[in-house]
Design a protein around this motif. Structure first.
Motif, mmCIF file in Angstrom:
data_model
loop_
_atom_site.group_PDB
_atom_site.id
_atom_site.type_symbol
_atom_site.label_atom_id
_atom_site.label_comp_id
_atom_site.label_asym_id
_atom_site.label_seq_id
_atom_site.Cartn_x
_atom_site.Cartn_y
_atom_site.Cartn_z
ATOM 1 N N ARG A 1 1.406 2.703 7.087
ATOM 2 C CA ARG A 1 1.016 1.420 7.683
ATOM 3 C C ARG A 1 0.069 1.600 8.862
ATOM 4 N NH1 ARG A 1 2.831 0.546 3.334
ATOM 5 N NH2 ARG A 1 4.774 -0.551 2.881
ATOM 6 N N THR A 2 -0.041 2.812 9.366
ATOM 7 C CA THR A 2 -0.973 3.096 10.456
ATOM 8 C C THR A 2 -2.406 3.240 9.958
ATOM 9 O OG1 THR A 2 -0.400 5.438 10.225
ATOM 10 C CG2 THR A 2 0.744 4.186 11.943
ATOM 11 N N GLU A 3 -2.595 3.084 8.640
ATOM 12 C CA GLU A 3 -3.916 3.159 8.028
ATOM 13 C C GLU A 3 -4.204 1.850 7.298
ATOM 14 O OE1 GLU A 3 -3.263 7.891 6.868
ATOM 15 O OE2 GLU A 3 -3.693 6.410 5.314
ATOM 16 N N ALA A 4 -5.476 1.585 7.044
ATOM 17 C CA ALA A 4 -5.854 0.397 6.285
ATOM 18 C C ALA A 4 -5.510 0.573 4.809
ATOM 19 C CB ALA A 4 -7.341 0.119 6.433
ATOM 20 N N GLY A 5 -5.092 -0.537 4.161
ATOM 21 C CA GLY A 5 -4.862 -0.531 2.736
ATOM 22 C C GLY A 5 -6.003 -1.181 1.981
ATOM 23 N N GLN B 1 0.819 -1.208 0.000
ATOM 24 C CA GLN B 1 0.000 0.000 0.000
ATOM 25 C C GLN B 1 0.854 1.259 0.000
ATOM 26 O OE1 GLN B 1 -1.977 -0.889 3.861
ATOM 27 N NE2 GLN B 1 -1.316 1.142 4.515
ATOM 28 N N ASN C 1 -0.144 4.256 1.167
ATOM 29 C CA ASN C 1 -0.416 5.079 2.356
ATOM 30 C C ASN C 1 0.263 4.489 3.585
ATOM 31 O OD1 ASN C 1 -2.396 3.000 1.780
ATOM 32 N ND2 ASN C 1 -3.512 3.684 3.597
ATOM 33 N N ILE D 1 -4.473 -1.104 14.148
ATOM 34 C CA ILE D 1 -5.348 -0.166 13.429
ATOM 35 C C ILE D 1 -6.818 -0.537 13.584
ATOM 36 C CG2 ILE D 1 -3.511 0.325 11.771
ATOM 37 C CD1 ILE D 1 -5.203 -1.207 9.684
ATOM 38 N N SER D 2 -7.111 -1.661 14.240
ATOM 39 C CA SER D 2 -8.502 -2.066 14.459
ATOM 40 C C SER D 2 -8.605 -2.796 15.791
ATOM 41 C CB SER D 2 -8.985 -2.987 13.339
ATOM 42 O OG SER D 2 -8.367 -4.264 13.443
ATOM 43 N N SER E 1 -9.451 -4.409 2.833
ATOM 44 C CA SER E 1 -10.120 -5.229 3.841
ATOM 45 C C SER E 1 -9.974 -6.704 3.487
ATOM 46 C CB SER E 1 -11.605 -4.868 3.934
ATOM 47 O OG SER E 1 -12.268 -5.158 2.709
ATOM 48 N N ASN F 1 -3.783 -3.318 7.182
ATOM 49 C CA ASN F 1 -2.693 -2.687 6.446
ATOM 50 C C ASN F 1 -1.994 -3.749 5.605
ATOM 51 O OD1 ASN F 1 -1.365 -4.056 8.512
ATOM 52 N ND2 ASN F 1 -0.846 -2.194 9.630
ATOM 53 N N TYR G 1 0.383 -2.789 14.613
ATOM 54 C CA TYR G 1 0.041 -1.370 14.481
ATOM 55 C C TYR G 1 -1.300 -1.040 15.139
ATOM 56 C CZ TYR G 1 3.875 -0.288 11.267
ATOM 57 O OH TYR G 1 5.104 -0.076 10.711
#
Length: 237
Positions: free
Chosen positions: A146-150, A142, A144, A220-221, A152, A173, A218
């Motif tokens: 790695r602290t964000e989703a790339g 991805q 963007n 993120i969820s 699902s 991610n 990370y």
């Protein structure tokens, strides 16, 4: 509850950058999440001859990711994609310590490249370069942070992963160009991306043997947190 000792495999780098001698590296959040979930992290240098001593002291193992690949020869491939980069001593150590932990039925969590190695250990093969083998593939590397989703993943009902995260879809991610391919009879696929790429595996012969292609460290969820918590809880038995 006992405080379980969790081995975390290190990355290794050639001289340059941090040091003019060979050096080990570990992203801090791998250790942070182990501590936050109640474990004691222990970094593991690549000493294949010390595997038995490591396993005696460890209650659980995290096999980490990195910017390198499993040698295709390990899963019987006769060709090697131009993008493949290996770290042979690291992989030898991680293979040996993972196999020994499984033989002792101690929990193993494979993350990203660690999931790919676990897949091979359990009898599977790998896609050597996703863009060349998967039509209309997602951006698994991805752009963007790695602290964000790339993207699902769909979590397969009835699996250990599904029982842990409690949801059918999980935002993840993504930082990989290889992925699990052929699945052995030992492997249960527990997560799949929208493009069909396998994103998670498990082996139910063991009390906790789980691999995820993303980076739950990370957090993120909520699902990521539950994965780490479940692994630490299993290691504390």
């Amino acid at each position: 509850m006992n405080v379980p000792v969790i081995g975390i495999t290190l990355d290794s780098e050639d001289p340059g950058g941090y040091s003019n001698m060979p050096w080990y590296a570990l992203r801090q959040n791998y250790a942070d999440v182990v501590v936050e979930s109640g474990g004691l992290p222990l970094a593991l240098p690549h000493e294949p001859d010390q595997v038995a001593a490591y396993v005696e002291k460890l209650d659980g193992l995290v096999v980490t990711g990195g910017a390198f690949d499993v040698d295709p020869a390990m899963f019987g491939a006769t060709t090697r994609h131009d993008t493949v980069v290996t770290k042979d001593r690291r992989t030898l150590f991680e293979k040996n310590v993972t196999e020994a932990m499984l033989a002792a039925d101690k929990p193993v969590l494979g993350i990203c490249g660690g999931q790919q190695l676990l897949h091979v250990i359990l009898g599977g093969t790998l896609i050597q370069h996703i863009p060349d083998e998967v039509e209309n593939a997602l951006a698994h590397e991805q752009p963007n942070p790695r602290t964000e989703a790339g993207h699902s993943v769909k979590v397969v009902a009835g699996t250990l992963l599904h029982r842990i995260v409690g949801t059918e879809t999980l935002a993840v991610n993504s930082a990989h160009h290889q992925a699990a391919k052929e699945v052995s009879s030992n492997i249960t696929v527990n997560a799949v991306a929208e493009d069909g790429v396998i994103e998670g595996i498990e082996d139910n012969r063991y009390r906790f043997c789980l691999g995820v292609q993303w980076h739950p460290e990370y957090l993120i969820s909520e699902g990521d947190r539950r994965i780490i918590d479940a692994f630490i809880k299993a290691s504390a038995r």
